[in-house]
Design a protein around this motif. Structure first.
Motif, PDB file in Angstrom:
ATOM      1  N   TYR A  58       0.854  -1.184   0.000  1.00  0.00           N
ATOM      2  CA  TYR A  58       0.000   0.000   0.000  1.00  0.00           C
ATOM      3  C   TYR A  58       0.894   1.239   0.000  1.00  0.00           C
ATOM      4  CZ  TYR A  58      -3.748  -3.120   1.657  1.00  0.00           C
ATOM      5  OH  TYR A  58      -4.662  -4.127   1.790  1.00  0.00           O
ATOM      6  N   HIS A  59       0.385   2.330  -0.586  1.00  0.00           N
ATOM      7  CA  HIS A  59       1.162   3.570  -0.546  1.00  0.00           C
ATOM      8  C   HIS A  59       0.261   4.756  -0.859  1.00  0.00           C
ATOM      9  CE1 HIS A  59       4.577   6.184  -0.530  1.00  0.00           C
ATOM     10  NE2 HIS A  59       4.348   6.590  -1.770  1.00  0.00           N
ATOM     11  N   ASP A  60       0.657   5.895  -0.331  1.00  0.00           N
ATOM     12  CA  ASP A  60       0.013   7.163  -0.641  1.00  0.00           C
ATOM     13  C   ASP A  60       1.001   7.969  -1.474  1.00  0.00           C
ATOM     14  OD1 ASP A  60      -1.185   9.612  -0.806  1.00  0.00           O
ATOM     15  OD2 ASP A  60      -1.490   9.874   1.358  1.00  0.00           O
ATOM     16  N   TRP A  61       0.669   8.207  -2.748  1.00  0.00           N
ATOM     17  CA  TRP A  61       1.611   8.877  -3.638  1.00  0.00           C
ATOM     18  C   TRP A  61       1.768  10.366  -3.368  1.00  0.00           C
ATOM     19  CZ3 TRP A  61       5.411   6.613  -5.681  1.00  0.00           C
ATOM     20  CH2 TRP A  61       5.322   5.275  -6.081  1.00  0.00           C
ATOM     21  N   CYS A  62       1.080  10.868  -2.356  1.00  0.00           N
ATOM     22  CA  CYS A  62       1.356  12.227  -1.901  1.00  0.00           C
ATOM     23  C   CYS A  62       2.503  12.217  -0.882  1.00  0.00           C
ATOM     24  CB  CYS A  62       0.106  12.852  -1.293  1.00  0.00           C
ATOM     25  SG  CYS A  62      -1.187  13.188  -2.518  1.00  0.00           S
ATOM     26  N   GLU A  63       3.073  11.050  -0.623  1.00  0.00           N
ATOM     27  CA  GLU A  63       4.226  10.907   0.254  1.00  0.00           C
ATOM     28  C   GLU A  63       5.349  10.200  -0.504  1.00  0.00           C
ATOM     29  OE1 GLU A  63       3.375   9.039   3.950  1.00  0.00           O
ATOM     30  OE2 GLU A  63       1.464  10.093   4.227  1.00  0.00           O
ATOM     31  N   LYS A  70      -5.156  14.525  -7.677  1.00  0.00           N
ATOM     32  CA  LYS A  70      -5.145  15.958  -7.995  1.00  0.00           C
ATOM     33  C   LYS A  70      -5.779  16.827  -6.918  1.00  0.00           C
ATOM     34  CE  LYS A  70      -9.288  15.601 -10.916  1.00  0.00           C
ATOM     35  NZ  LYS A  70      -9.807  15.777 -12.280  1.00  0.00           N
ATOM     36  N   ASP A  71      -6.710  16.267  -6.122  1.00  0.00           N
ATOM     37  CA  ASP A  71      -7.346  17.066  -5.069  1.00  0.00           C
ATOM     38  C   ASP A  71      -6.566  17.033  -3.762  1.00  0.00           C
ATOM     39  OD1 ASP A  71      -9.404  17.681  -6.811  1.00  0.00           O
ATOM     40  OD2 ASP A  71     -10.597  15.943  -6.207  1.00  0.00           O
ATOM     41  N   ARG A  72      -5.499  16.256  -3.701  1.00  0.00           N
ATOM     42  CA  ARG A  72      -4.779  16.069  -2.444  1.00  0.00           C
ATOM     43  C   ARG A  72      -3.343  16.566  -2.492  1.00  0.00           C
ATOM     44  NH1 ARG A  72      -4.064  10.812  -1.876  1.00  0.00           N
ATOM     45  NH2 ARG A  72      -3.473  11.118   0.297  1.00  0.00           N
ATOM     46  N   CYS A  73      -2.718  16.523  -3.663  1.00  0.00           N
ATOM     47  CA  CYS A  73      -1.342  17.003  -3.781  1.00  0.00           C
ATOM     48  C   CYS A  73      -1.078  17.428  -5.211  1.00  0.00           C
ATOM     49  CB  CYS A  73      -0.339  15.936  -3.330  1.00  0.00           C
ATOM     50  SG  CYS A  73      -0.513  14.339  -4.153  1.00  0.00           S
ATOM     51  N   ASP A  74      -0.030  18.214  -5.368  1.00  0.00           N
ATOM     52  CA  ASP A  74       0.323  18.750  -6.678  1.00  0.00           C
ATOM     53  C   ASP A  74       0.984  17.658  -7.512  1.00  0.00           C
ATOM     54  OD1 ASP A  74       1.469  20.210  -8.840  1.00  0.00           O
ATOM     55  OD2 ASP A  74       1.394  22.026  -7.608  1.00  0.00           O
ATOM     56  N   ILE A  75       0.711  17.655  -8.810  1.00  0.00           N
ATOM     57  CA  ILE A  75       1.299  16.668  -9.700  1.00  0.00           C
ATOM     58  C   ILE A  75       2.823  16.763  -9.694  1.00  0.00           C
ATOM     59  CG2 ILE A  75       1.223  18.118 -11.771  1.00  0.00           C
ATOM     60  CD1 ILE A  75       0.405  15.587 -13.332  1.00  0.00           C
TER      61      ILE A  75
END
Length: 1010
Positions: free
Chosen positions: A919-924, A946-951
């Motif tokens: 599992y992973h969160d790609w905003c990290e 897109k609603d959670r972190c910048d590309i």
């Protein structure tokens, strides 16, 4: 068509008695050499070699000897066995008669069941090649009478092991009695090969992109050609044996017949199911395929072999030059010996014009298409069993004939050691060398290999004249126009909003564009834009991977990574020599020049990791690597030698360790091309689903399993599947103290000790097995630890604290305990146990699998500018069901499947298929070192971020993870690609767009100046 086939079968049956028919001579390219070597065209009278003519040089182009079936085909046979059992069980339940079904058929198991590897040279193949070597030396004693030197007798082979093993077996026969090694007085000799990616002489078919594209496009048409033949034979066998065969069954049974007859000399099982007429028709079907995809069916098939033809002629020119220059013996080449594949031998035979009917030679000279090979029972020259059986070969022997007034040099052509006529030389087998060059060789030389195989592959293709807009394309950004039959994006389990689209293959779901402009084609938007971003090199402390300071972005420093070579790793990308000194007594790693060398030692691997792995199996034979044990977790893995050596046994190991005083052990593992991740069992759960691993291994991993109330061991219990094993090799193993807290804890969680031993070096291990039912939990006197409360929350291991309770065993929607497949070969494509119970869930899963197979095969491997020969470590950033990884299973690489935490939780399904992931969160940031992956794959990932972190956050992380020269492969909407491409361009990446939805980025070596 059915009437014609029935008429043929009747005619054939009346024309040939079964007793005269030897099926072993009718197996197309699976035929053994000895069965057909002496079958010749009796109507052809070979030439008499004139007196005074002596051989001065020999060219050999040979196929490898008889080989075992590949892993893929072995799985096909195991699937056949499973299907037969199902059909027999179904017939028995319906009280149907099985009287006409042969007795052997009812009990049949694949002879290759449980075999871990395939495709290697069989012992019969070794003997074939050895005898061929003896035969060549006996036939041409004057050519092989000199002291061996690799410049006099060069032996060349492809990098495929069965070809190189064939070369060795041939050389042992050729040079037997010439050395001092062993009773046979063998001698050492050199065998050389080119890289697969650049071998245009022996593997020209692998390096020719045009050919691969054409061959792929021909497959549907050929499948249609086969369909009526298989349908009719299926119908015949179904009636004959009153058994519900399918076309796939017949196809697999024909393959089994060929393998049994060729490898096992067994003709009274699968082969006996077919009549001689049916065997001949199936043989013709195989021969037809060889004609279409390897032979005269398309001129490209053989003209791409021009580099080999040039190499042959050049060697003969040099031999003539040496002869006329009176060079001393031993100073020039006398034979050039090559060992390759049917894909090499067949095109080379075509270049020589062999096996043609009537006026076909004139037709190919005029580049006219040829008719398909004649159907049986009529005789034909084009038969796979004679054109390219196992060990099939062409020899071109150059003769010097000084007394001949018209020509001093002649070429004698032998096929399978027998003279064969060449239409280009007037139907003779003994041709003046200059005539051979003018009539046979020269017409082919106008076809340049690079022009044939790579024309316009990397160049921007012009847009159609009807296009209303144009696109400015920079020198490093290319746009290609759509190709026909492109598979659509496969349906992903995390697509929420989708629209249906009908294709030739199936109904799939395509993600709905976020806006009207999102579905725009490449021609509608300007991608030739680079973002104005300020980049700086990171100057931060250890452990910090990236940071944003106002509008300045930091990048990890670049180090070029060496190409994966398994037992070595370049020191440039892992500059940590301290581990060499720290672990020198335990043989973990040694430094040799610019490389770290990994000899396979370790703290517990005193006799090497190979011996340790065998020790585990011998201790508990129920552990069958690559069979019932496929997915392993190695805790505190060191440099991952345990997992690395298990790859050869079809086992994939997730190796993990923290960043501690052993400095960069995970970076070493990844540099070697072994799956690994930074992690630690501390206060939070591992980022894996429940019941994931078949086996967990700990060799002095320095984890206090009974610490913190036993939470570390309970975490292992959570990720270990029911019935799975924990192999523990550490100092406490040697104790027999019931007061030991580990003994009490494993008893409390119902782990059963199934083996305990110490080997000859003093290394001991204990093997525990997790229960597969609740009976033990219910019978405990003290119900501690408690069973955990049932949770419905997805991704429960993401940022979750360790629990002090026993996780539940997996159940289906009806509350029944789930059962696991016992064989790895069945796990990849069968329904995963934890697949949702919705009515269409299995259809969606199967559809996803089919489309990833098509997409990877038709587009990723053959249609994109990605050099997969350079790829080893792969990450799928939005893995879904793991279809991308499953479609790449035959490639020499591994895939880390990442399931984003906001996507549908499919990670259990991925593990159940025998794959690995997290599992992973790609905003990290991802838990890995810089420059550790060769290819990152992203399929419609960015819309959920897109609603959670910048590309740009994700782009920087991608740049950190990917090595220089590595690839990013993005399948997404044009809206996303339009945002991502300028960021990559600002990092000086080369980017290419295909089909308006596939963006390929190749990372360069640029970094901001200091």
């Amino acid at each position: 068509m059915a009437v014609i086939l029935l008429l043929f079968l009747a005619l054939f049956s009346n024309s040939k008695a079964d007793g005269d028919f030897d099926v072993r001579r009718h197996l197309s390219t699976v035929t053994r050499y000895g069965a057909v070597k002496d079958i010749v065209d009796n109507s052809f009278i070979p030439s008499d070699i004139p007196d005074g003519c002596t051989p001065i040089h020999l060219n050999l182009v040979a196929r490898h000897g008889t080989r075992s079936p590949t892993k893929k085909r072995m799985r096909e046979l195991e699937n056949l066995a499973s299907h037969i059992k199902e059909l027999i069980k179904d017939a028995q339940e319906k009280d149907l008669s099985l009287q006409k079904v042969p007795a052997w058929f009812r009990k049949w198991e694949s002879p290759w069941k449980g075999k871990l590897k395939g495709g290697e040279l069989d012992i019969k193949g070794e003997e074939e090649m050895y005898q061929l070597g003896l035969s060549v030396r006996e036939r041409f004693p004057d050519l092989f009478n000199e002291e061996y030197h690799p410049d006099v007798y060069p032996i060349k082979t492809t990098q495929v092991p069965r070809a190189s093993a064939s070369a060795v077996a041939f050389g042992m026969g050729l040079f037997s009695g010439k050395g001092s090694l062993g009773p046979g007085r063998h001698r050492a000799f050199a065998v050389t090969s080119e890289s697969r990616a650049s071998d245009t002489i022996l593997r020209f078919f692998d390096c020719c992109q045009t050919y691969k594209n054409v061959r792929k496009s021909q497959e549907p048409a050929f499948d249609k050609l086969k369909e009526p033949i298989l349908t009719e034979i299926t119908s015949s066998l179904a009636k004959r044996y009153e058994f519900n065969f399918t076309r796939q069954d017949i196809s697999s049974l024909w393959f089994l017949c060929k393998q049994e007859a060729s490898l096992l000399d067994t003709t009274d099982q699968a082969c006996s199911l077919f009549s001689p007429a049916e065997v001949s028709l199936l043989e013709w079907m195989d021969d037809l395929q060889m004609f279409i995809v390897k032979g005269y069916g398309k001129s490209l098939n053989y003209r791409m072999g021009v580099p080999l033809l040039k190499d042959v002629v050049q060697s003969m020119d040099e031999a003539i030059k040496a002869r006329e220059g009176n060079q001393v013996p031993g100073s020039y080449e006398k034979a050039r010996l090559r060992f390759a594949h049917a894909e090499t031998v067949v095109p080379f035979s075509c270049l020589l014009g062999l096996f043609l009917e009537g006026s076909d030679f004139e037709r190919i000279q005029k580049e006219e298409p040829l008719d398909y090979p004649i159907k049986p029972p009529q005789k034909r020259k084009w038969r796979g069993s004679t054109v390219a059986p196992f060990a099939g070969n062409n020899m071109l022997v150059l003769y010097s004939c000084p007394a001949n007034s018209s020509s001093k040099y002649f070429v004698h052509v032998l096929h399978n050691e027998h003279p064969i006529p060449m239409p280009g030389c007037g139907g003779t087998d003994f041709c003046p060398f200059q005539v051979f060059k003018d009539k046979i060789v020269q017409p082919h030389l106008k076809h340049d290999y690079d022009t044939l195989c790579n024309a316009n592959l990397d160049q921007p293709k012009p847009k159609p004249e009807t296009s209303k807009s144009s696109l400015l394309v920079s020198t490093d950004f290319h746009v290609t126009t759509p190709q026909p039959h492109l598979p659509p994006p496969p349906r992903s389990p995390n697509d929420v909003t989708a629209v249906s689209s009908q294709t030739n293959n199936a109904i799939v779901s395509l993600p709905e564009p976020a806006s009207k402009t999102a579905a725009a084609t490449a021609g509608d938007v300007d991608l030739n834009v680079s973002s104005d971003i300020k980049w700086e090199n990171c100057k931060l402390g250890k452990g910090i991977v990236r940071i944003r300071v106002r509008d300045v972005w930091c990048l990890c420093r670049l180090v070029i990574r060496s190409r994966f070579i398994g037992l070595k790793a370049g020191t440039c990308n892992v500059p940590h020599p301290k581990l060499v000194e720290y672990k020198k007594e335990q043989n973990w790693v040694r430094k040799s020049g610019d490389y770290f060398v990994f000899p396979g030692g370790g703290t517990q691997f005193k006799n090497g990791v190979h011996s340790y792995i065998d020790f585990i199996h011998k201790t508990l034979p129920a552990i069958k690597w690559g069979n019932n044990i496929r997915v392993i977790l190695d805790v505190g893995c060191g440099v991952a030698s345990f997992g690395g050596y298990l790859l050869d046994k079809d086992v994939i190991t997730m190796s993990f360790a923290p960043k501690d005083e052993h400095e960069a052990q995970i970076q070493f593992a990844l540099e070697r091309g072994i799956p690994a991740i930074l992690s630690v069992i501390g206060t939070q759960k591992l980022t894996f689903p429940d019941n994931a691993y078949d086996l967990i291994h700990c060799a002095r991993c320095r984890v206090h399993w009974d610490g913190d109330g036993g939470k570390p061991l309970l975490e292992l219990n959570r990720v270990l599947r029911p019935g799975g094993y924990f192999v523990w090799s550490a100092t406490p193993v040697y104790r027999d103290d019931e007061r030991d807290p580990m003994v009490a804890l494993t008893t409390a969680v119902c782990w059963k000790v199934v083996a305990k031993t110490v080997d000859s070096t003093g290394v001991g291990l204990v093997i525990y097995q997790k229960p597969s039912s609740y009976s033990c939990y219910e019978q405990r006197k003290e119900k501690l630890p408690l069973l955990c409360e049932q949770k419905t929350k997805q991704n429960v291991s993401w940022y979750e604290p360790l629990c002090n309770c026993i996780s539940h065993l997996p159940v289906d929607s009806m509350g029944n305990l789930l059962r696991w497949s016992t064989l790895w070969s069945q796990r990849l494509s069968t329904k995963p146990p934890s697949l949702p119970s919705e009515p269409d869930a299995e259809d969606i899963f199967n559809e996803d699998t089919k489309h990833w197979v098509a997409l990877v095969s038709d587009v990723y491997l053959d249609g994109l500018a990605v050099n997969f020969a350079r790829i080893r470590n792969v990450m799928d950033m939005n893995a879904g069901y793991g279809g991308f990884a499953a479609a790449l299973i035959e490639q020499p690489l591994w895939v880390m499947n990442v399931v984003p935490i906001r996507a549908q939780d499919t990670l259990s399904i991925i593990f159940e298929r025998g794959l690995i992931g997290v599992y992973h969160d790609w905003c990290e940031s991802f838990n890995t070192y810089p420059r550790t992956y060769d290819l990152l794959h992203s399929s419609f990932l960015f819309k959920n971020l897109k609603d959670r972190c910048d590309i740009i956050d994700v782009a920087v992380e991608i740049d950190r993870i990917l090595r220089p020269g590595g690839y990013l492969l993005v399948q997404d909407t044009m809206e996303t690609i339009k945002k991502l491409n300028p960021i990559l361009r600002s990092l000086h990446w080369s980017t290419t767009l295909y089909q308006g939805q596939f963006l390929v980025g190749e990372k360069g070596s640029w970094r901001p100046s200091e």
